[in-house]
Design a protein around this motif. Structure first.
Motif, PDB file in Angstrom:
ATOM      1  N   MET A 128       0.850  -1.197   0.000  1.00 55.15           N
ATOM      2  CA  MET A 128       0.000   0.000   0.000  1.00 55.15           C
ATOM      3  C   MET A 128       0.880   1.239   0.000  1.00 55.15           C
ATOM      4  O   MET A 128       1.783   1.382   0.827  1.00 55.15           O
ATOM      5  CB  MET A 128      -0.917   0.010   1.231  1.00 55.15           C
ATOM      6  CG  MET A 128      -1.832   1.235   1.288  1.00 55.15           C
ATOM      7  SD  MET A 128      -3.170   1.098   2.513  1.00 55.15           S
ATOM      8  CE  MET A 128      -2.242   1.138   4.047  1.00 55.15           C
ATOM      9  N   ILE A 129       0.618   2.159  -0.926  1.00 56.52           N
ATOM     10  CA  ILE A 129       1.352   3.409  -1.001  1.00 56.52           C
ATOM     11  C   ILE A 129       0.714   4.423  -0.053  1.00 56.52           C
ATOM     12  O   ILE A 129      -0.499   4.606  -0.045  1.00 56.52           O
ATOM     13  CB  ILE A 129       1.331   3.957  -2.434  1.00 56.52           C
ATOM     14  CG1 ILE A 129       2.064   2.999  -3.370  1.00 56.52           C
ATOM     15  CG2 ILE A 129       1.940   5.342  -2.500  1.00 56.52           C
ATOM     16  CD1 ILE A 129       1.926   3.354  -4.812  1.00 56.52           C
ATOM     17  N   SER A 130       1.534   5.087   0.762  1.00 57.31           N
ATOM     18  CA  SER A 130       1.046   6.101   1.690  1.00 57.31           C
ATOM     19  C   SER A 130       2.086   7.204   1.779  1.00 57.31           C
ATOM     20  O   SER A 130       3.234   6.941   2.135  1.00 57.31           O
ATOM     21  CB  SER A 130       0.787   5.496   3.071  1.00 57.31           C
ATOM     22  OG  SER A 130       0.358   6.493   3.986  1.00 57.31           O
ATOM     23  N   GLU A 131       1.684   8.433   1.460  1.00 55.04           N
ATOM     24  CA  GLU A 131       2.652   9.524   1.476  1.00 55.04           C
ATOM     25  C   GLU A 131       1.967  10.872   1.647  1.00 55.04           C
ATOM     26  O   GLU A 131       0.795  11.046   1.320  1.00 55.04           O
ATOM     27  CB  GLU A 131       3.464   9.522   0.181  1.00 55.04           C
ATOM     28  CG  GLU A 131       2.607   9.633  -1.075  1.00 55.04           C
ATOM     29  CD  GLU A 131       3.416   9.519  -2.355  1.00 55.04           C
ATOM     30  OE1 GLU A 131       4.623   9.858  -2.327  1.00 55.04           O
ATOM     31  OE2 GLU A 131       2.866   9.105  -3.381  1.00 55.04           O
ATOM     32  N   MET A 132       2.739  11.820   2.190  1.00 54.68           N
ATOM     33  CA  MET A 132       2.320  13.212   2.206  1.00 54.68           C
ATOM     34  C   MET A 132       2.701  13.807   0.862  1.00 54.68           C
ATOM     35  O   MET A 132       3.796  13.555   0.347  1.00 54.68           O
ATOM     36  CB  MET A 132       2.999  13.978   3.345  1.00 54.68           C
ATOM     37  CG  MET A 132       2.543  13.549   4.721  1.00 54.68           C
ATOM     38  SD  MET A 132       3.324  14.542   6.033  1.00 54.68           S
ATOM     39  CE  MET A 132       2.724  16.189   5.615  1.00 54.68           C
ATOM     40  N   VAL A 133       1.805  14.598   0.267  1.00 53.55           N
ATOM     41  CA  VAL A 133       2.042  15.120  -1.070  1.00 53.55           C
ATOM     42  C   VAL A 133       1.778  16.616  -1.100  1.00 53.55           C
ATOM     43  O   VAL A 133       1.123  17.187  -0.217  1.00 53.55           O
ATOM     44  CB  VAL A 133       1.144  14.411  -2.111  1.00 53.55           C
ATOM     45  CG1 VAL A 133       1.496  12.940  -2.202  1.00 53.55           C
ATOM     46  CG2 VAL A 133      -0.332  14.604  -1.790  1.00 53.55           C
ATOM     47  N   SER A 134       2.315  17.253  -2.138  1.00 53.64           N
ATOM     48  CA  SER A 134       2.057  18.668  -2.407  1.00 53.64           C
ATOM     49  C   SER A 134       1.375  18.762  -3.758  1.00 53.64           C
ATOM     50  O   SER A 134       1.907  18.278  -4.760  1.00 53.64           O
ATOM     51  CB  SER A 134       3.367  19.461  -2.410  1.00 53.64           C
ATOM     52  OG  SER A 134       3.973  19.446  -1.130  1.00 53.64           O
ATOM     53  N   VAL A 135       0.207  19.366  -3.773  1.00 58.06           N
ATOM     54  CA  VAL A 135      -0.590  19.462  -4.996  1.00 58.06           C
ATOM     55  C   VAL A 135      -0.548  20.899  -5.497  1.00 58.06           C
ATOM     56  O   VAL A 135      -0.988  21.819  -4.798  1.00 58.06           O
ATOM     57  CB  VAL A 135      -2.053  19.049  -4.727  1.00 58.06           C
ATOM     58  CG1 VAL A 135      -2.887  19.178  -5.996  1.00 58.06           C
ATOM     59  CG2 VAL A 135      -2.113  17.628  -4.175  1.00 58.06           C
ATOM     60  N   PRO A 136       0.002  21.155  -6.704  1.00 56.76           N
ATOM     61  CA  PRO A 136       0.052  22.531  -7.217  1.00 56.76           C
ATOM     62  C   PRO A 136      -1.328  23.031  -7.606  1.00 56.76           C
ATOM     63  O   PRO A 136      -2.095  22.340  -8.279  1.00 56.76           O
ATOM     64  CB  PRO A 136       0.970  22.409  -8.441  1.00 56.76           C
ATOM     65  CG  PRO A 136       0.848  20.988  -8.871  1.00 56.76           C
ATOM     66  CD  PRO A 136       0.610  20.175  -7.625  1.00 56.76           C
ATOM     67  N   ALA A 137      -1.641  24.252  -7.156  1.00 61.91           N
ATOM     68  CA  ALA A 137      -2.943  24.852  -7.476  1.00 61.91           C
ATOM     69  C   ALA A 137      -2.901  26.347  -7.185  1.00 61.91           C
ATOM     70  O   ALA A 137      -2.417  26.757  -6.124  1.00 61.91           O
ATOM     71  CB  ALA A 137      -4.062  24.209  -6.662  1.00 61.91           C
ATOM     72  N   ASP A 138      -3.395  27.142  -8.112  1.00 68.26           N
ATOM     73  CA  ASP A 138      -3.544  28.574  -7.861  1.00 68.26           C
ATOM     74  C   ASP A 138      -2.224  29.237  -7.444  1.00 68.26           C
ATOM     75  O   ASP A 138      -2.206  30.056  -6.514  1.00 68.26           O
ATOM     76  CB  ASP A 138      -4.599  28.794  -6.769  1.00 68.26           C
ATOM     77  CG  ASP A 138      -5.828  29.514  -7.299  1.00 68.26           C
ATOM     78  OD1 ASP A 138      -5.907  29.734  -8.518  1.00 68.26           O
ATOM     79  OD2 ASP A 138      -6.693  29.860  -6.480  1.00 68.26           O
ATOM     80  N   HIS A 139      -1.132  28.884  -8.069  1.00 71.87           N
ATOM     81  CA  HIS A 139       0.185  29.471  -7.791  1.00 71.87           C
ATOM     82  C   HIS A 139       0.697  29.186  -6.386  1.00 71.87           C
ATOM     83  O   HIS A 139       1.514  29.939  -5.847  1.00 71.87           O
ATOM     84  CB  HIS A 139       0.155  30.989  -8.024  1.00 71.87           C
ATOM     85  CG  HIS A 139      -0.374  31.380  -9.376  1.00 71.87           C
ATOM     86  ND1 HIS A 139       0.283  31.097 -10.556  1.00 71.87           N
ATOM     87  CD2 HIS A 139      -1.529  32.010  -9.730  1.00 71.87           C
ATOM     88  CE1 HIS A 139      -0.433  31.538 -11.580  1.00 71.87           C
ATOM     89  NE2 HIS A 139      -1.531  32.084 -11.110  1.00 71.87           N
ATOM     90  N   LEU A 140       0.213  28.124  -5.782  1.00 73.86           N
ATOM     91  CA  LEU A 140       0.740  27.670  -4.498  1.00 73.86           C
ATOM     92  C   LEU A 140       0.651  26.157  -4.472  1.00 73.86           C
ATOM     93  O   LEU A 140       0.264  25.529  -5.440  1.00 73.86           O
ATOM     94  CB  LEU A 140      -0.003  28.303  -3.316  1.00 73.86           C
ATOM     95  CG  LEU A 140      -1.550  28.297  -3.313  1.00 73.86           C
ATOM     96  CD1 LEU A 140      -2.112  26.944  -2.942  1.00 73.86           C
ATOM     97  CD2 LEU A 140      -2.056  29.326  -2.330  1.00 73.86           C
ATOM     98  N   THR A 141       1.059  25.563  -3.371  1.00 77.98           N
ATOM     99  CA  THR A 141       0.935  24.109  -3.240  1.00 77.98           C
ATOM    100  C   THR A 141       0.031  23.782  -2.064  1.00 77.98           C
ATOM    101  O   THR A 141       0.115  24.406  -0.998  1.00 77.98           O
ATOM    102  CB  THR A 141       2.308  23.439  -3.040  1.00 77.98           C
ATOM    103  OG1 THR A 141       2.969  24.021  -1.911  1.00 77.98           O
ATOM    104  CG2 THR A 141       3.169  23.608  -4.270  1.00 77.98           C
TER     105      THR A 141
END
Length: 216
Positions: free
Chosen positions: A1-14
């Motif tokens: 099972m993959i489990s991670e904290m992620v950063s999603v780019p949106a609206d010129h920020l993450t």
């Protein structure tokens, strides 16, 4: 099972998120947070854990940055920029679409309170990417003119303790262009604090997914 904290780019920020994909996942449930709730809320983590056991992946994402989140805590839902949250949620769905372990999976949007309106905006914009929306004690009326553009199936869940909430969800449902249902679930507050509410939330998502998903 993959489990991670992620950063999603949106609206010129993450945007910060927690992404979990069990082996052989059936779908990805995207938990929408921002107004008075956080992806780190114990209730979200508990519902996500139940869904992992049922074979669902999850992405819990905060639609506000940390600084914005502190300001949002002082706002009423009526003052929050719902259109902005909708745009950011669209970016999160797009992000899922390029992840090797999730890009082929149906996406279920799960949102409560004002975030439910953002989920409906995203569903209106991405009918081919979003399978369905579950609005849990939400405020769908805040999506306003976007309601008429929603073609994907939508489930409105209300506690039944406040007739006005049921009436509001029913009126929003009638404006949708796609299939929908309004159901009463005891203890269906947006905070999920009531005894048994967590397991019921997971069960509702699983049952609704089974109802609307027709594998090709």
């Amino acid at each position: 099972m993959i489990s991670e904290m992620v950063s999603v780019p949106a609206d010129h920020l993450t945007l910060s998120g927690d992404f979990v994909v069990p082996d052989s996942s059936r779908a990805t449930v995207l938990f929408v947070h921002g107004v008075h709730t956080s992806r780190q809320d114990p209730a979200t983590r508990s519902v996500a854990a139940e869904l992992h056991r049922a074979g669902f992946g999850t992405l819990a994402v905060d639609l506000f940055s940390e600084t914005e989140g502190r300001r949002a805590e002082a706002m009423s839902e009526q003052r929050v920029d719902i259109d902005m949250l909708g745009r950011r949620l669209i970016a999160a769905v797009d992000w899922l679409g390029i992840q090797p372990d999730a890009r082929t999976l149906p996406v279920v949007l799960f949102a409560a309170g004002a975030e439910a309106a953002a989920a409906l905006i995203a569903a209106a914009a991405l009918p081919d990417e979003v399978l369905t929306v579950v609005s849990w004690a939400g405020q769908p009326e805040l999506a306003d003119e976007f309601l008429e553009r929603v073609r994907v199936p939508v489930l409105f869940v209300e506690s039944g303790e406040d007739p006005e909430d049921l009436r509001s969800s029913g009126q929003a449902a009638e404006r949708l262009a796609g299939p929908h249902a309004v159901r009463e679930v005891r203890g269906a507050s947006h905070r999920l604090r009531e005894p048994g509410a967590l397991s019921r939330a997971a069960a509702v998502v699983e049952e609704w997914f089974t109802e609307v998903h027709r594998p090709t």
